[in-house]
Motif scaffolding. Sequence first.
Motif, mmCIF file in Angstrom:
data_model
loop_
_atom_site.group_PDB
_atom_site.id
_atom_site.type_symbol
_atom_site.label_atom_id
_atom_site.label_comp_id
_atom_site.label_asym_id
_atom_site.label_seq_id
_atom_site.Cartn_x
_atom_site.Cartn_y
_atom_site.Cartn_z
ATOM 1 N N ALA A 170 36.201 33.775 9.711
ATOM 2 C CA ALA A 170 36.057 33.171 8.382
ATOM 3 C C ALA A 170 34.620 33.302 7.883
ATOM 4 O O ALA A 170 34.378 33.533 6.690
ATOM 5 C CB ALA A 170 36.473 31.700 8.434
ATOM 6 N N GLU A 171 33.676 33.167 8.809
ATOM 7 C CA GLU A 171 32.262 33.318 8.424
ATOM 8 C C GLU A 171 31.973 34.735 7.935
ATOM 9 O O GLU A 171 31.205 34.927 6.988
ATOM 10 C CB GLU A 171 31.388 32.968 9.631
ATOM 11 C CG GLU A 171 29.887 33.015 9.360
ATOM 12 C CD GLU A 171 29.301 34.411 9.550
ATOM 13 O OE1 GLU A 171 28.430 34.796 8.749
ATOM 14 O OE2 GLU A 171 29.739 35.099 10.488
ATOM 15 N N ARG A 173 34.050 36.680 6.409
ATOM 16 C CA ARG A 173 34.722 36.919 5.127
ATOM 17 C C ARG A 173 34.109 36.134 3.975
ATOM 18 O O ARG A 173 34.016 36.627 2.857
ATOM 19 C CB ARG A 173 36.208 36.573 5.252
ATOM 20 C CG ARG A 173 36.981 37.558 6.121
ATOM 21 C CD ARG A 173 38.443 37.138 6.253
ATOM 22 N NE ARG A 173 39.211 38.110 7.001
ATOM 23 C CZ ARG A 173 39.279 38.180 8.315
ATOM 24 N NH1 ARG A 173 38.586 37.311 9.053
ATOM 25 N NH2 ARG A 173 40.003 39.096 8.910
ATOM 26 N N ALA A 179 33.046 28.699 5.076
ATOM 27 C CA ALA A 179 33.995 28.397 6.140
ATOM 28 C C ALA A 179 34.005 26.908 6.490
ATOM 29 O O ALA A 179 35.070 26.318 6.709
ATOM 30 C CB ALA A 179 33.666 29.226 7.380
#
Length: 419
Positions: A170-171, A173, A179
């Motif tokens: 997530a970080e 993206r 995130a």
Amino acid sequence: MGILSASQSGGVPPAQGSGAFPALALVSMLAVQTLVSMVALAVPAIAPAVAAATALPLSAVGVFSGALYVGAMLSAINVGGPVVRYGAVRVAQFCLGLSACGLGLVASGRVALLLPGALLIGIGYGSATPASSHLFADEVAPRWRGLVFSIKQTGVPLGGMLAGALLPGAEQRMGWQGALPLLALACLVCSGLLQPVRERFDARREPAHRLALAGSLRTLRMVWRHPAVRELAICTVFFAAMQASMATYLVAQGHAGAGLTPIRAGLLLATAQAAGVLGRIAWGWASDHWVRPSRMLALLAVAMGGCAVLAGGMRPDWPPLALFALALAFGATATGWNGVYLAEVARLAPTGMAGVLTGGTLFFTFCGAFAGPLAFAGMATFTHRLGDGYVAIGCVLVALGGLLLWRQRRKSTSDRRAG
């Protein structure tokens, strides 16, 4: 990490449950435990990104975790009264809300707000287990109690596994400051979903119950007055220090020591936490059937210490299979000891005192979880090598395990001669 019973805080005697498997209560509290544990390991799981954005060294994640465990330590020893007064579900909602607020402070990116954010996250983390234990005391029939508590205990490594598996991706993206608020939103949604079941599960709350610190101090004195329980509580200081250091620094060590990408280093942590889920159940079953709990804890101390020494020597030329095999063994031992420890406290406690003494040992356990990452950070800062923290704490655990085994063997020899 532990259990705080209603009896400790002066609440009503626990009910015996309806006899049916308490699926709704278990799912509700497991979700809470998993989320607050995921929040507690969110920053360690994305430590390289946070360190780069704030211009802090990787070792500073230990200071963050230390502040988090200060909050957990203080809340765990004081939450018994609020649980009786407001109910377990309300306290669980409070835990989730505090965790979300703490993540918001961290996600601001301001260095000055990192430690206050860690404290809030720690308060939420440290209160979740006593709240669920209080609820289960009312809802779970004796024939289901062991299984339900075992499953509930897996929420801690399960949250760590999800943190390691999901947050680094997530970080990548959306950035770490995107995130963390997403995880905070999940906490708030879970808190809202608990509201419809609150009246059912908090029906036995006592709004007039008086809140005071004296009960907490009395509990600590009771732990200290029982030598065998006191010795076990002191041992958990070192066990928890190792567990916290493993969870706090494994991503950072995988990145700095083994040269893994942040995502693959996160998977290393996820692997270790997944092994901890299985270890908690496996070691507990083995200590019931094959090995005495005290001996099992000593063997686990040696094993987790050896894994830590190996983890401190990670290098870029290590094959991935070796790295993930080490993560499996490290997680199974450093995160899997808790169930054996809880069972041994219950065995050593006088009749009717198991819940009180187990709750009191939480304070010592969180002391270790607080001190471990700080000691790790100090060693890494002194030697300028991150892995040296693992080597130092690992050697202490090997020595502790060896001492426990020697004492047990000496006691067994004395007992045979006396017999």
